[in-house]
Design a protein around this motif. Structure first.
Motif, PDB file in Angstrom:
ATOM      1  N   UNK A  45       0.834  -1.196   0.000  1.00 50.40           N
ATOM      2  CA  UNK A  45       0.000   0.000   0.000  1.00 50.40           C
ATOM      3  C   UNK A  45       0.877   1.257   0.000  1.00 50.40           C
ATOM      4  N   UNK A  46       0.343   2.379  -0.475  1.00 49.60           N
ATOM      5  CA  UNK A  46       1.123   3.628  -0.428  1.00 49.60           C
ATOM      6  C   UNK A  46       1.243   4.166   0.989  1.00 49.60           C
ATOM      7  N   UNK A  47       2.277   4.931   1.232  1.00 55.44           N
ATOM      8  CA  UNK A  47       2.493   5.534   2.545  1.00 55.44           C
ATOM      9  C   UNK A  47       1.525   6.715   2.706  1.00 55.44           C
ATOM     10  N   UNK A  48       0.829   6.813   3.835  1.00 56.26           N
ATOM     11  CA  UNK A  48      -0.084   7.945   4.044  1.00 56.26           C
ATOM     12  C   UNK A  48       0.650   9.282   3.948  1.00 56.26           C
ATOM     13  N   UNK A  49       0.041  10.284   3.295  1.00 56.95           N
ATOM     14  CA  UNK A  49       0.706  11.590   3.143  1.00 56.95           C
ATOM     15  C   UNK A  49       1.133  12.213   4.466  1.00 56.95           C
ATOM     16  N   UNK A  50       0.323  12.039   5.529  1.00 52.13           N
ATOM     17  CA  UNK A  50       0.693  12.626   6.818  1.00 52.13           C
ATOM     18  C   UNK A  50       1.986  12.024   7.345  1.00 52.13           C
ATOM     19  N   UNK A  51       2.184  10.725   7.117  1.00 58.51           N
ATOM     20  CA  UNK A  51       3.417  10.073   7.568  1.00 58.51           C
ATOM     21  C   UNK A  51       4.613  10.577   6.769  1.00 58.51           C
ATOM     22  N   UNK A  52       4.419  10.802   5.475  1.00 60.72           N
ATOM     23  CA  UNK A  52       5.505  11.337   4.645  1.00 60.72           C
ATOM     24  C   UNK A  52       5.895  12.735   5.118  1.00 60.72           C
ATOM     25  N   UNK A  53       4.900  13.554   5.426  1.00 59.40           N
ATOM     26  CA  UNK A  53       5.179  14.909   5.889  1.00 59.40           C
ATOM     27  C   UNK A  53       5.924  14.904   7.218  1.00 59.40           C
ATOM     28  N   UNK A  54       5.483  14.052   8.144  1.00 61.82           N
ATOM     29  CA  UNK A  54       6.143  13.979   9.449  1.00 61.82           C
ATOM     30  C   UNK A  54       7.577  13.484   9.305  1.00 61.82           C
ATOM     31  N   UNK A  55       7.785  12.470   8.452  1.00 64.45           N
ATOM     32  CA  UNK A  55       9.131  11.946   8.233  1.00 64.45           C
ATOM     33  C   UNK A  55      10.023  13.006   7.603  1.00 64.45           C
ATOM     34  N   UNK A  56       9.489  13.744   6.655  1.00 68.26           N
ATOM     35  CA  UNK A  56      10.272  14.798   5.997  1.00 68.26           C
ATOM     36  C   UNK A  56      10.773  15.819   7.010  1.00 68.26           C
ATOM     37  N   UNK A  57       9.910  16.209   7.935  1.00 71.51           N
ATOM     38  CA  UNK A  57      10.306  17.174   8.964  1.00 71.51           C
ATOM     39  C   UNK A  57      11.461  16.647   9.800  1.00 71.51           C
ATOM     40  N   UNK A  58      11.361  15.374  10.224  1.00 71.59           N
ATOM     41  CA  UNK A  58      12.417  14.777  11.051  1.00 71.59           C
ATOM     42  C   UNK A  58      13.731  14.678  10.285  1.00 71.59           C
ATOM     43  N   UNK A  59      13.670  14.187   9.045  1.00 68.89           N
ATOM     44  CA  UNK A  59      14.900  14.020   8.257  1.00 68.89           C
ATOM     45  C   UNK A  59      15.544  15.378   7.987  1.00 68.89           C
ATOM     46  N   UNK A  60      14.734  16.391   7.688  1.00 66.75           N
ATOM     47  CA  UNK A  60      15.287  17.727   7.442  1.00 66.75           C
ATOM     48  C   UNK A  60      15.978  18.267   8.696  1.00 66.75           C
ATOM     49  N   UNK A  61      15.356  18.061   9.858  1.00 63.47           N
ATOM     50  CA  UNK A  61      15.960  18.527  11.117  1.00 63.47           C
ATOM     51  C   UNK A  61      17.274  17.801  11.394  1.00 63.47           C
ATOM     52  N   UNK A  62      17.303  16.493  11.156  1.00 67.28           N
ATOM     53  CA  UNK A  62      18.515  15.733  11.430  1.00 67.28           C
ATOM     54  C   UNK A  62      19.617  16.057  10.423  1.00 67.28           C
ATOM     55  N   UNK A  63      19.247  16.278   9.168  1.00 69.21           N
ATOM     56  CA  UNK A  63      20.254  16.653   8.170  1.00 69.21           C
ATOM     57  C   UNK A  63      20.868  18.003   8.516  1.00 69.21           C
TER      58      UNK A  63
END
Length: 297
Positions: A45-63
């Protein structure tokens, strides 16, 4: 040589920044976020958009944190949770574009190779040809790996079972009930049924469950220690256990599943020792070597 990696797992997304001198890594910065992708990433199944948005925020902060810490090179990878979805590659690309760092979706064989390299690099007393087993218990999959320090991986199996999925499926009570623990133990045994691990001289464990167990029972995970750990977790609510052992309550909730998976592995390979490294350390060792080669070239 200061390098960094972001490990997008099924339970957590983690940053490790470290300096390398020879084969040794000295951590400079470590960050962790319980992104719990395994709870929302369904097979096919596709990843829910809300999960993608939350992950993007975390990865951007860690980068950003990695760059501010002075990392010369940064590598981000994703594992089982995104690997099983219908659009894992697309999600990695989208997160990478938004966060400003390329995100690679690792295959199970590549994940096993890197975890083995990171786990065995710190075993200074192991000979080059000594067969070693590495148990990498993740949130959405478990990697069993055998190899030598000199030759690398010679055998591996990726099992579609992990602490996050098992906890989500079976744990409803706090503290966990005997029936819930029994269901997890049965699921772990069923997942390992028919898996014949080659003979080894020693076995080590990596991953969040193994690292947390060091605080509960120490670095040696023999049957007695694992039974004692389960009993501790079943004796009080997660918040109390977390406070007493300086663990995150979310990790404490996941731990019974991770422990029972480790117990099923230990029954096949013998007592486990908590390793000093794993996937992230393997990534950094490889990344720093490539960076050094580019600099020399």
């Amino acid at each position: 040589m200061r390098c960094a990696c972001i490990d997008i797992g099924s339970n957590t997304t983690r940053l490790l920044v470290a300096d390398r001198a020879g084969d040794a890594l000295t951590p400079v910065l470590q960050l962790r976020a319980f992104t719990r992708l395994g709870r929302v990433c369904r097979a096919g199944e596709p990843v829910p958009p809300a999960a993608v948005a939350a992950l993007t925020t975390v990865v951007a902060e860690q980068a950003r944190a990695a760059r501010e810490a002075g990392a010369r090179a940064l590598r981000a990878v994703a594992t089982a949770a995104l690997r099983r979805t219908a659009d894992g590659e697309e999600v990695c690309a989208a997160v990478g574009r938004a966060a400003g760092v390329a995100v690679e979706l690792l295959g199970s064989k590549e994940e096993a190779r890197l975890a083995f390299a990171g786990a065995t690099a710190a075993l200074a007393d192991a000979s080059g040809d000594e067969p070693i087993a590495v148990a990498d218990i993740g949130g959405g999959s478990s990697e069993l790996i055998v190899g030598t320090r000199a030759g690398g991986v010679t055998w591996s199996r990726s099992l579609p079972i992990g602490s996050g999925d098992l906890a989500e499926r079976h744990l409803r009570s706090d503290p966990p009930l005997p029936a819930e623990l029994g269901a997890i133990a049965s699921a772990a045994e069923a997942a390992l049924a028919g898996v014949s691990v080659p003979p080894v001289a020693r076995a080590v464990a990596v991953g969040g469950s193994a690292t947390s167990l060091r605080r509960l029972v120490g670095p040696t995970l023999d049957p007695e220690a694992l039974v004692r750990a389960v009993a501790t977790l079943a004796s009080a609510p997660a918040a109390e256990i977390a406070a007493a052992h300086e663990l995150d309550p979310v990790r404490v909730h996941l731990l019974p599943a991770g422990i029972l998976l480790l117990a099923a592995v230990a029954a096949r390979v013998g007592p486990l020792t908590v390793a000093e490294g794993g996937l992230r350390e393997g990534l950094l060792l490889e990344l720093s070597a490539a960076d050094a080669a580019d600099a020399a070239g």
